[in-house]
Design a protein around this motif. Structure first.
Motif, mmCIF file in Angstrom:
data_model
loop_
_atom_site.group_PDB
_atom_site.id
_atom_site.type_symbol
_atom_site.label_atom_id
_atom_site.label_comp_id
_atom_site.label_asym_id
_atom_site.label_seq_id
_atom_site.Cartn_x
_atom_site.Cartn_y
_atom_site.Cartn_z
ATOM 1 N N SER A 8 9.744 70.671 78.141
ATOM 2 C CA SER A 8 8.799 69.599 77.870
ATOM 3 C C SER A 8 9.251 68.770 76.671
ATOM 4 N N ARG A 9 9.797 69.440 75.662
ATOM 5 C CA ARG A 9 10.315 68.727 74.491
ATOM 6 C C ARG A 9 11.507 67.855 74.880
ATOM 7 N N VAL A 10 12.387 68.386 75.713
ATOM 8 C CA VAL A 10 13.568 67.630 76.151
ATOM 9 C C VAL A 10 13.141 66.405 76.955
ATOM 10 N N MET A 11 12.219 66.584 77.892
ATOM 11 C CA MET A 11 11.763 65.462 78.712
ATOM 12 C C MET A 11 11.092 64.393 77.850
ATOM 13 N N SER A 12 10.308 64.811 76.877
ATOM 14 C CA SER A 12 9.655 63.874 75.969
ATOM 15 C C SER A 12 10.689 63.043 75.219
ATOM 16 N N PHE A 13 11.726 63.703 74.709
ATOM 17 C CA PHE A 13 12.812 63.046 73.980
ATOM 18 C C PHE A 13 13.526 62.038 74.889
ATOM 19 N N LEU A 14 13.832 62.451 76.122
ATOM 20 C CA LEU A 14 14.536 61.567 77.055
ATOM 21 C C LEU A 14 13.674 60.357 77.434
ATOM 22 N N VAL A 15 12.390 60.567 77.650
ATOM 23 C CA VAL A 15 11.483 59.458 77.969
ATOM 24 C C VAL A 15 11.456 58.473 76.805
ATOM 25 N N GLY A 64 6.746 59.497 74.924
ATOM 26 C CA GLY A 64 7.179 60.687 75.656
ATOM 27 C C GLY A 64 6.230 61.857 75.458
ATOM 28 N N LYS A 65 5.781 62.070 74.228
ATOM 29 C CA LYS A 65 4.842 63.160 73.960
ATOM 30 C C LYS A 65 3.489 62.895 74.631
ATOM 31 N N LYS A 66 3.078 61.639 74.663
ATOM 32 C CA LYS A 66 1.820 61.299 75.334
ATOM 33 C C LYS A 66 1.942 61.568 76.831
ATOM 34 N N LEU A 67 3.047 61.157 77.419
ATOM 35 C CA LEU A 67 3.272 61.368 78.849
ATOM 36 C C LEU A 67 3.298 62.857 79.193
ATOM 37 N N LEU A 68 3.901 63.659 78.322
ATOM 38 C CA LEU A 68 4.000 65.094 78.574
ATOM 39 C C LEU A 68 2.877 65.888 77.912
ATOM 40 N N ASP A 69 1.914 65.188 77.334
ATOM 41 C CA ASP A 69 0.706 65.798 76.787
ATOM 42 C C ASP A 69 0.994 66.819 75.684
ATOM 43 N N THR A 70 1.790 66.399 74.705
ATOM 44 C CA THR A 70 2.106 67.257 73.565
ATOM 45 C C THR A 70 1.832 66.523 72.263
ATOM 46 N N HIS A 71 1.767 67.280 71.170
ATOM 47 C CA HIS A 71 1.510 66.721 69.827
ATOM 48 C C HIS A 71 2.556 67.218 68.847
ATOM 49 N N LEU A 72 2.987 66.333 67.955
ATOM 50 C CA LEU A 72 3.846 66.686 66.828
ATOM 51 C C LEU A 72 2.971 66.687 65.585
ATOM 52 N N ARG A 113 9.293 77.758 68.495
ATOM 53 C CA ARG A 113 9.994 76.761 69.318
ATOM 54 C C ARG A 113 10.389 75.527 68.507
ATOM 55 N N GLN A 114 10.977 75.775 67.330
ATOM 56 C CA GLN A 114 11.372 74.695 66.432
ATOM 57 C C GLN A 114 12.881 74.473 66.464
ATOM 58 N N THR A 115 13.273 73.213 66.327
ATOM 59 C CA THR A 115 14.672 72.864 66.110
ATOM 60 C C THR A 115 14.969 73.033 64.622
ATOM 61 N N PHE A 116 16.237 72.854 64.227
ATOM 62 C CA PHE A 116 16.567 72.882 62.798
ATOM 63 C C PHE A 116 15.791 71.784 62.073
ATOM 64 N N ALA A 117 15.682 70.600 62.699
ATOM 65 C CA ALA A 117 14.947 69.482 62.085
ATOM 66 C C ALA A 117 13.490 69.857 61.849
ATOM 67 N N ASP A 118 12.882 70.532 62.825
ATOM 68 C CA ASP A 118 11.490 70.972 62.657
ATOM 69 C C ASP A 118 11.366 71.951 61.497
ATOM 70 N N LYS A 119 12.317 72.851 61.374
ATOM 71 C CA LYS A 119 12.277 73.822 60.266
ATOM 72 C C LYS A 119 12.380 73.100 58.921
ATOM 73 N N ILE A 120 13.267 72.110 58.851
ATOM 74 C CA ILE A 120 13.491 71.384 57.592
ATOM 75 C C ILE A 120 12.241 70.612 57.167
ATOM 76 N N VAL A 124 5.771 71.327 63.976
ATOM 77 C CA VAL A 124 5.735 72.035 65.257
ATOM 78 C C VAL A 124 5.261 71.054 66.325
ATOM 79 N N VAL A 125 5.600 71.370 67.579
ATOM 80 C CA VAL A 125 5.131 70.591 68.718
ATOM 81 C C VAL A 125 4.292 71.536 69.569
ATOM 82 N N THR A 126 3.053 71.128 69.833
ATOM 83 C CA THR A 126 2.137 71.972 70.594
ATOM 84 C C THR A 126 1.599 71.204 71.798
ATOM 85 N N PRO A 127 1.158 71.937 72.823
ATOM 86 C CA PRO A 127 0.491 71.252 73.936
ATOM 87 C C PRO A 127 -0.761 70.547 73.426
ATOM 88 N N ALA A 128 -1.083 69.419 74.020
ATOM 89 C CA ALA A 128 -2.229 68.635 73.554
ATOM 90 C C ALA A 128 -3.542 69.389 73.692
#
Length: 150
Positions: A8-15, A64-72, A113-120, A124-128
Protein backbone atom coordinates in the motif's frame (compact mmCIF):
# COMPACT_ATOMS: atom_id res chain seq x y z
CA UNK A 1 -1.82 0.59 16.51
CA UNK A 2 -1.98 -0.95 13.04
CA UNK A 3 0.53 0.04 10.38
CA UNK A 4 0.06 0.24 6.61
CA UNK A 5 1.21 -2.79 4.58
CA UNK A 6 4.27 -2.36 2.37
CA UNK A 7 2.42 -2.79 -0.94
CA UNK A 8 0.00 0.00 0.00
CA UNK A 9 2.90 2.35 0.76
CA UNK A 10 4.54 1.52 -2.58
CA UNK A 11 1.32 2.08 -4.53
CA UNK A 12 0.74 5.39 -2.74
CA UNK A 13 4.27 6.53 -3.64
CA UNK A 14 3.84 5.50 -7.29
CA UNK A 15 0.45 7.25 -7.56
CA UNK A 16 1.94 10.45 -6.10
CA UNK A 17 4.81 10.57 -8.56
CA UNK A 18 2.75 9.46 -11.56
CA UNK A 19 0.14 12.17 -11.02
CA UNK A 20 2.61 15.02 -10.52
CA UNK A 21 4.65 13.99 -13.58
CA UNK A 22 1.72 14.18 -16.01
CA UNK A 23 2.32 17.83 -17.09
CA UNK A 24 6.02 17.22 -17.76
CA UNK A 25 5.18 14.02 -19.65
CA UNK A 26 2.67 15.86 -21.81
CA UNK A 27 5.28 18.51 -22.63
CA UNK A 28 7.70 15.79 -23.75
CA UNK A 29 5.06 14.25 -26.01
CA UNK A 30 3.95 17.56 -27.54
CA UNK A 31 7.45 18.92 -28.24
CA UNK A 32 10.44 16.75 -27.23
CA UNK A 33 13.05 19.42 -28.16
CA UNK A 34 13.06 21.19 -24.78
CA UNK A 35 11.13 24.37 -25.49
CA UNK A 36 9.56 26.95 -23.23
CA UNK A 37 6.47 24.71 -23.04
CA UNK A 38 8.57 21.97 -21.49
CA UNK A 39 10.15 24.41 -19.04
CA UNK A 40 6.74 25.86 -18.13
CA UNK A 41 5.17 22.44 -17.59
CA UNK A 42 8.28 21.42 -15.63
CA UNK A 43 7.53 24.31 -13.27
CA UNK A 44 3.91 23.11 -13.02
CA UNK A 45 5.18 19.60 -12.25
CA UNK A 46 7.40 20.94 -9.46
CA UNK A 47 4.52 23.02 -8.06
CA UNK A 48 2.32 19.90 -8.01
CA UNK A 49 5.11 17.99 -6.24
CA UNK A 50 5.37 20.70 -3.58
CA UNK A 51 1.60 20.83 -3.11
CA UNK A 52 0.99 17.09 -3.11
CA UNK A 53 4.02 15.52 -1.42
CA UNK A 54 4.98 18.28 0.99
CA UNK A 55 1.87 20.35 1.72
CA UNK A 56 -0.83 17.67 1.57
CA UNK A 57 1.59 14.98 2.76
CA UNK A 58 2.48 17.17 5.71
CA UNK A 59 -1.21 17.37 6.57
CA UNK A 60 -1.41 13.56 6.56
CA UNK A 61 -2.64 12.53 3.13
CA UNK A 62 -1.07 13.11 -0.27
CA UNK A 63 -3.19 12.08 -3.27
CA UNK A 64 -1.70 8.59 -3.21
CA UNK A 65 -2.33 8.17 0.52
CA UNK A 66 -5.89 9.45 0.09
CA UNK A 67 -6.52 7.01 -2.75
CA UNK A 68 -5.13 4.12 -0.70
CA UNK A 69 -6.81 5.33 2.50
CA UNK A 70 -3.70 5.80 4.63
CA UNK A 71 -2.32 8.55 6.90
CA UNK A 72 1.20 9.85 7.51
CA UNK A 73 1.74 11.24 11.01
CA UNK A 74 4.20 11.64 13.88
CA UNK A 75 5.08 8.43 15.64
CA UNK A 76 4.47 10.01 19.05
CA UNK A 77 1.13 11.75 19.39
CA UNK A 78 -0.25 11.06 15.94
CA UNK A 79 -0.18 14.69 14.80
CA UNK A 80 0.47 15.67 11.16
CA UNK A 81 4.15 16.32 10.46
CA UNK A 82 3.76 19.60 8.56
CA UNK A 83 5.09 20.78 5.23
CA UNK A 84 8.73 21.28 6.25
CA UNK A 85 9.10 17.83 7.86
CA UNK A 86 7.34 16.24 4.90
CA UNK A 87 10.02 17.80 2.68
CA UNK A 88 12.77 16.60 5.05
CA UNK A 89 11.25 13.10 5.00
CA UNK A 90 11.35 13.06 1.18
CA UNK A 91 15.01 14.15 1.24
CA UNK A 92 15.74 11.40 3.78
CA UNK A 93 14.27 8.89 1.31
CA UNK A 94 17.60 9.30 -0.51
CA UNK A 95 19.08 7.22 2.33
CA UNK A 96 16.48 4.54 1.65
CA UNK A 97 17.82 4.27 -1.89
CA UNK A 98 21.55 4.16 -1.07
CA UNK A 99 22.07 0.59 0.07
CA UNK A 100 20.43 -1.07 -2.99
CA UNK A 101 17.01 0.39 -2.08
CA UNK A 102 17.08 -1.59 1.16
CA UNK A 103 15.43 1.24 3.09
CA UNK A 104 12.36 1.06 0.86
CA UNK A 105 12.12 -2.68 1.58
CA UNK A 106 12.63 -2.22 5.33
CA UNK A 107 8.87 -1.94 6.07
CA UNK A 108 8.57 -5.61 5.06
CA UNK A 109 10.28 -6.73 8.29
CA UNK A 110 10.14 -3.68 10.57
CA UNK A 111 7.56 -3.92 13.38
CA UNK A 112 6.28 -0.38 12.72
CA UNK A 113 6.72 -0.78 8.95
CA UNK A 114 9.04 2.24 8.76
CA UNK A 115 11.65 3.14 6.16
CA UNK A 116 14.97 4.68 7.23
CA UNK A 117 13.42 8.09 6.43
CA UNK A 118 10.49 7.34 8.75
CA UNK A 119 12.90 6.36 11.53
CA UNK A 120 14.90 9.58 11.07
CA UNK A 121 11.92 11.96 11.12
CA UNK A 122 9.91 9.75 13.52
CA UNK A 123 6.84 9.15 11.36
CA UNK A 124 4.51 6.21 10.74
CA UNK A 125 1.94 5.42 8.06
CA UNK A 126 -1.31 3.88 9.28
CA UNK A 127 -4.56 2.82 7.65
CA UNK A 128 -7.07 5.67 7.69
CA UNK A 129 -9.52 3.62 9.75
CA UNK A 130 -6.99 3.50 12.61
CA UNK A 131 -8.28 5.96 15.22
CA UNK A 132 -5.98 8.94 15.58
CA UNK A 133 -5.42 10.67 18.92
CA UNK A 134 -8.12 13.04 20.15
CA UNK A 135 -6.35 16.29 19.08
CA UNK A 136 -6.90 15.27 15.43
CA UNK A 137 -10.65 14.90 15.82
CA UNK A 138 -12.56 17.28 13.49
CA UNK A 139 -14.04 19.32 16.35
CA UNK A 140 -10.76 19.75 18.22
CA UNK A 141 -10.05 23.21 19.63
CA UNK A 142 -7.14 24.56 21.60
CA UNK A 143 -7.40 24.38 25.40
CA UNK A 144 -8.88 27.54 26.90
CA UNK A 145 -10.37 28.60 23.58
CA UNK A 146 -14.18 28.92 23.61
CA UNK A 147 -16.32 26.90 21.16
CA UNK A 148 -16.58 28.67 17.79
CA UNK A 149 -13.53 30.92 18.38
CA UNK A 150 -11.18 31.23 15.43
Amino acid sequence: MRFTPWWSRVMSFLVDYFLVSIPFGVAGLVDPRGTALEVGLGVVTFALLVYNRWYLGGRGQSWGKKLLDTHLHKEAGGRPIGTWMSFVRDVCHLLDALPCFLGFLRPLWDGRRQTFADKIVKTVVTPAETPLPEPLAPNWRAPGRPEGAA
